[in-house]
Design a protein around this motif. Structure first.
Motif: not given
Length: 486
Positions: A322-325, A365-370
């Motif tokens: 999440s923080r990386l996103n 969080m992967t869904v959000g970053a993607a």
């Protein structure tokens, strides 16, 4: 933030506490007196962990609390609850689902051992809420989130408002409502989040060591309400009226949290990333209002706390993705404004790491970053990047879908990820892979179709044999198509 129980500032440091324990063991001290000394040692180790972040301190605290429960069975609920809280601290740093499972087991044991409806039961139930909440974050299972809200609301009702734990439970329940709002978009959850978060800040004592956490949570609720003023629940469009009241209040709340927090490690990454996130949202609003120089300055200010937050987050921590996103979004926005190649490179790297990290410990969080990466790469016609991000999205969406126990929850996750299939399919088409693009478009629909097909066999006994055979063959073909599609 999900702050933990704390003990008084007069507790001994770990070395003094260990010396007291050795003297007690030499004298054969046992029972409640030994348990109290073990508690003092455990709390001293936890405080040092919050200040320095050494995992060994947490392991020692867990061991002391477990020993206290054996030494003092009459207060087993108290010591087992402390064990569970320390284990949630450990999980927050390691992302190890084994630590989370152990925390939940201890929290359930503590809750069962306490008298239901008593303040001690409420404290144990509040720890169980943290475990359910963490598991929701890890798997995306909305059933865990709804269970956490139900148990947390009961715990809040069992505590008098004057109890030191009331503000903690109130603030956490507010954040649970915010999480459910972000998934199901029911306005009652959003309003409950703001109200409960503000009540927690107002009720807390000025010297409460957890007060920084309550200010952080209030900032979260205000920032979410800032975004909710726009029809698409995102950021404003050019020319749209923007009320900065909530985002300005959120920035102030996060800055207050950082200023008053007494711990150098525990909580600080959370406060930092939330402050950076709020500054990013504020910068976007300023940009769309035509105040470009102020917007760029706000973005540069946002990158500073976001970068520090990632640096303070271990590679196995469940919040790293999440923080990386968020850092990727800030770098992306700067790249859009400046066109600098280094900003493009750093934004791309942040999104890529967020997607990869989230697959193992936080698929939501992967869904959000993607999502963020796909939309940005599409605007730049970077089709290879779109395809890479879409691959992460598919794997995360499948994991989230499989984690749900209720169809309504499965559909909510499919809605969250299905729209991005068009971007992924378009990227494949631009790369000359027309057949793969067609398969990509169908995969989202096929997930629920395959689920429906899996429900029907219970009814097959009512059909003639030749219909059963035809159905079985059709199911096999669908399953093979899904498997072949990746």
């Amino acid at each position: 933030m999900r702050p933990e129980d704390t003990h008084g500032v007069g507790d001994p440091d770990p070395e003094e506490a260990e010396a007291a324990l050795r003297r007690a063991d030499a004298l054969g001290v046992g029972g409640p007196e030994l348990a109290d000394r073990l508690d003092a040692a455990g709390s001293a180790y936890r405080r040092r962990f919050w200040d320095a972040g050494d995992l060994q301190d947490l392991h020692k605290a867990v061991g002391h609390y477990r020993r206290a429960a054996r030494a003092d069975p009459a207060r087993r609920a108290v010591w087992t609850n402390e064990t569970a809280v320390a284990l949630t601290d450990l999980y927050d740093l390691t992302g190890d689902l084994g630590d989370l499972a152990a925390a939940r087991e201890a929290a359930e044991e503590a809750t069962d051992a306490a008298e239901e409806g008593s303040p001690q039961w409420a404290r144990c139930a509040a720890t169980l809420v943290l475990c359910l909440w963490n598991r929701y974050d890890a798997t995306g299972a909305l059933g865990d989130l709804e269970a956490a809200i139900e148990v947390g609301t009961r715990a809040l009702g069992a505590l008098p408002r004057t109890d030191a734990a009331w503000a903690r439970v109130c603030s956490n329940v507010g954040m649970l409502h915010m999480d459910r709002y972000e998934r199901l978009r029911e306005d009652d959850d959003l309003q409950a989040s703001v109200r409960l978060s503000r009540e927690a800040v107002d009720a807390a004592l000025e010297d409460d060591p957890e007060l920084g956490g309550w200010w952080n949570n209030l900032g979260n609720a205000l920032l979410t309400r800032f975004g909710a003023q726009f029809p698409d629940r995102a950021l404003p469009r050019p020319g749209e009226h923007v009320d900065l009241t909530d985002v300005d209040a959120a920035v102030a709340a996060y800055e207050t949290a950082l200023r008053i927090s007494r711990w150098k490690f525990a909580g600080r990454p959370t406060f930092l990333v939330n402050l950076g996130n709020a500054r990013v949202d504020r910068a976007e609003a300023l940009r769309l209002a035509g105040r470009r120089e102020e917007a760029v300055a706000a973005l540069r200010e946002a990158v500073v706390p976001l970068t520090e937050a990632v640096s303070l987050t271990s590679r196995t921590a469940p919040y790293r993705a999440s923080r990386l996103n968020v850092l990727g979004e800030a770098r992306r926005a700067l790249a859009d404004e400046t066109g600098a190649a280094d900003e493009i490179d750093t934004a791309r790297a942040a999104f890529r790491e967020a997607c990869g990290t989230g697959l193992d410990i936080a698929p939501e969080m992967t869904v959000g970053a993607a999502d963020n990466w796909i939309r940005w790469a599409t605007r730049r016609a970077a089709w290879e990047e779109v395809g890479e991000a879409d691959g992460y999205l598919l794997r995360a969406a499948r994991a989230l879908h499989e984690a749900q126990a209720v169809r309504r929850h499965r559909e909510a996750w499919l809605v969250a990820s299905h729209g991005l299939a068009h971007e992924g399919a378009y990227a494949l088409a631009r790369l000359g892979r027309a057949e793969a693009a067609a398969v990509r478009l169908e995969r989202g629909r096929a997930v629920l179709l395959s689920e429906e097909l899996a429900l029907v066999p219970a009814l097959l006994d009512r059909l003639p044999r030749h219909f059963q055979d035809r159905y079985t063959a059709a199911v096999r073909r669908v399953q093979e198509a899904l498997r072949d599609g990746g």
